[in-house]
Design an enzyme around this catalytic site. Structure first.
Site, short mmCIF file in Angstrom:
data_model
loop_
_atom_site.label_atom_id
_atom_site.label_comp_id
_atom_site.label_asym_id
_atom_site.label_seq_id
_atom_site.Cartn_x
_atom_site.Cartn_y
_atom_site.Cartn_z
N CYS A 73 1.15 -1.13 -0.06
CA CYS A 73 0.25 -0.27 0.17
C CYS A 73 0.93 1.51 -0.02
O CYS A 73 1.17 1.91 1.09
CB CYS A 73 -1.17 -0.21 1.13
SG CYS A 73 -1.88 1.73 1.48
N CYS A 126 -0.48 3.87 2.55
CA CYS A 126 -0.01 3.93 3.95
C CYS A 126 1.11 4.04 3.97
O CYS A 126 1.74 4.48 4.84
CB CYS A 126 -0.46 2.76 3.85
SG CYS A 126 -2.36 1.74 3.41
N ASP A 127 1.98 3.84 3.20
CA ASP A 127 3.66 3.34 3.41
C ASP A 127 4.17 4.53 3.09
O ASP A 127 5.60 4.90 3.77
CB ASP A 127 3.94 2.19 3.42
CG ASP A 127 3.24 1.54 3.97
OD1 ASP A 127 2.56 1.85 5.32
OD2 ASP A 127 2.86 -0.15 4.32
#
Ligand code: NAP
Length: 306
Positions: A131, A134-135
């Site tokens: 992701c 997200c990261d």
């Protein structure tokens, strides 16, 4: 006893919830493992109608959730681990809780695939991610790789250049599956180095955190070491349909089969979104199919007042 239980809180499930709630059916939505589904893990959405400047995936999905809540949809956290669809009311179990439903909408979505390398799963959150949204932030001024050759890989490679000093786009073939516009964007991005054809053989993590990958050229068979701090795997998804095995008709890849709109092999059970769609897989098609499932469920309940 619920009129309608909806399994999944991605844009298919939430659109079904909006329609079912506005039909006064007071739907119960069981969130699933990834609340918000794949939109919650994505970045800019430029092709969802109504947003000429685009919208962030998490914002779009949060808006849908609020919209469903406004009309009375109820939400429960948790993932469904068992269903009994042999007779109505259907039984749906999530952890310790069992719910009964007169009608069921399955909008369980699909899950990101991993490469299948030893120890890969343990590296999630330690340099390995599925992701980018997200990261990506954790990889400021670092070198990273994106693995895959589809639209997701292209989108993530481009997005990650906001943070990373360098992005290697590693794909197992010379031809990309992605659409031309996405490939062109990647090729025009000076921070992206395309590594093709190349198969990731090993992800190095001597101290439990990713430090590099070894890739092999499937044509010449030579291997190359690439030093980097992160690997983003973007190689597609699997439908979240295991729990329905033996109860709902599915194809050989596990995608649920829908007929005449959202109907499944069990009357009263309807299906929407990526768990039944391996072809279009778009937010707008998932939302559209969620609407269809809610309308079909509403019609079914009108004819089955028991
Ligand atoms: P995809 O189109 O199925 O592409 C998966 C890619 O991963 C393929 O290039 C495949 O290689 C590669 N792959 C699969 N298994 C692999 C393995 N074990 N090892 C190495 N590589 C592997 O999946 P996607 O990119 O996630 O896209 C899914 C759908 O969403 C598509 O319809 C796409 O158009 C859509 N999408 C659209 C957008 C957008 O328009 N903004 C953004 C993202 C996704 P091969 O090509 O060799 O099979």
């Amino acid at each position: 006893m619920h009129n309608v239980v909806i399994i999944g809180s991605g844009c298919a499930g939430l659109t079904a919830a909006i329609y079912a709630a506005r039909a006064n059916l007071k739907p119960l939505v069981i969130d699933g493992r990834e609340q918000g589904g794949q939109l919650a893990l994505t970045t800019h959405v430029e092709n969802y109608p109504g947003f000429p400047d685009g919208i962030l995936g998490p914002e779009l999905i949060e808006n849908m959730r609020k919209q469903a809540q406004r009309f009375g949809a109820e939400f429960k956290a948790g993932a469904v681990n068992e269903v009994d669809l042999t007779h109505r009311p259907f039984k749906i179990t999530a952890g310790k809780d069992t719910y009964e439903a007169k009608a069921l909408i399955v909008a369980a979505g699909a899950t990101a695939r991993l490469l299948g390398l030893a120890g890969e799963h343990d590296l999630i959150g330690r340099g390995l991610s599925t992701c980018a949204t997200c990261d990506g932030y954790f990889f400021r001024e670092k070198a990273i790789a994106v693995v895959g050759g589809g639209d997701s890989a292209m989108e993530e490679a481009n997005f990650l250049t906001r943070y990373a000093s360098k992005v290697y786009l590693i794909h197992r073939r010379k031809e990309f599956r992605a659409s031309k516009i996405m490939i062109d964007r990647v090729r025009a991005n000076p921070k992206v180095e395309v590594v093709i054809p190349a198969i990731v053989e090993e992800i190095h993590a001597p101290n439990g955190h990713v430090t590099g990958v070894r890739v092999r050229n499937p044509e010449g068979q030579e291997s190359t070491e690439i030093a980097l701090d992160g690997v983003f795997v973007a190689i597609g998804h699997d439908p979240n349909s295991t729990v329905f095995k033996g109860q709902l008709e599915m194809d050989s890849n596990g995608y649920l089969i829908s007929n005449h709109g959202s109907l499944t092999s069990v009357p009263g059970v309807f299906v929407a979104g990526d768990v039944q769609d391996h072809r279009y897989r778009q937010a707008v098609t998932a939302a559209g199919s969620g609407c269809m499932a809610a309308l079909d469920a509403e019609k079914f309940l009108e004819g089955h007042t028991d």
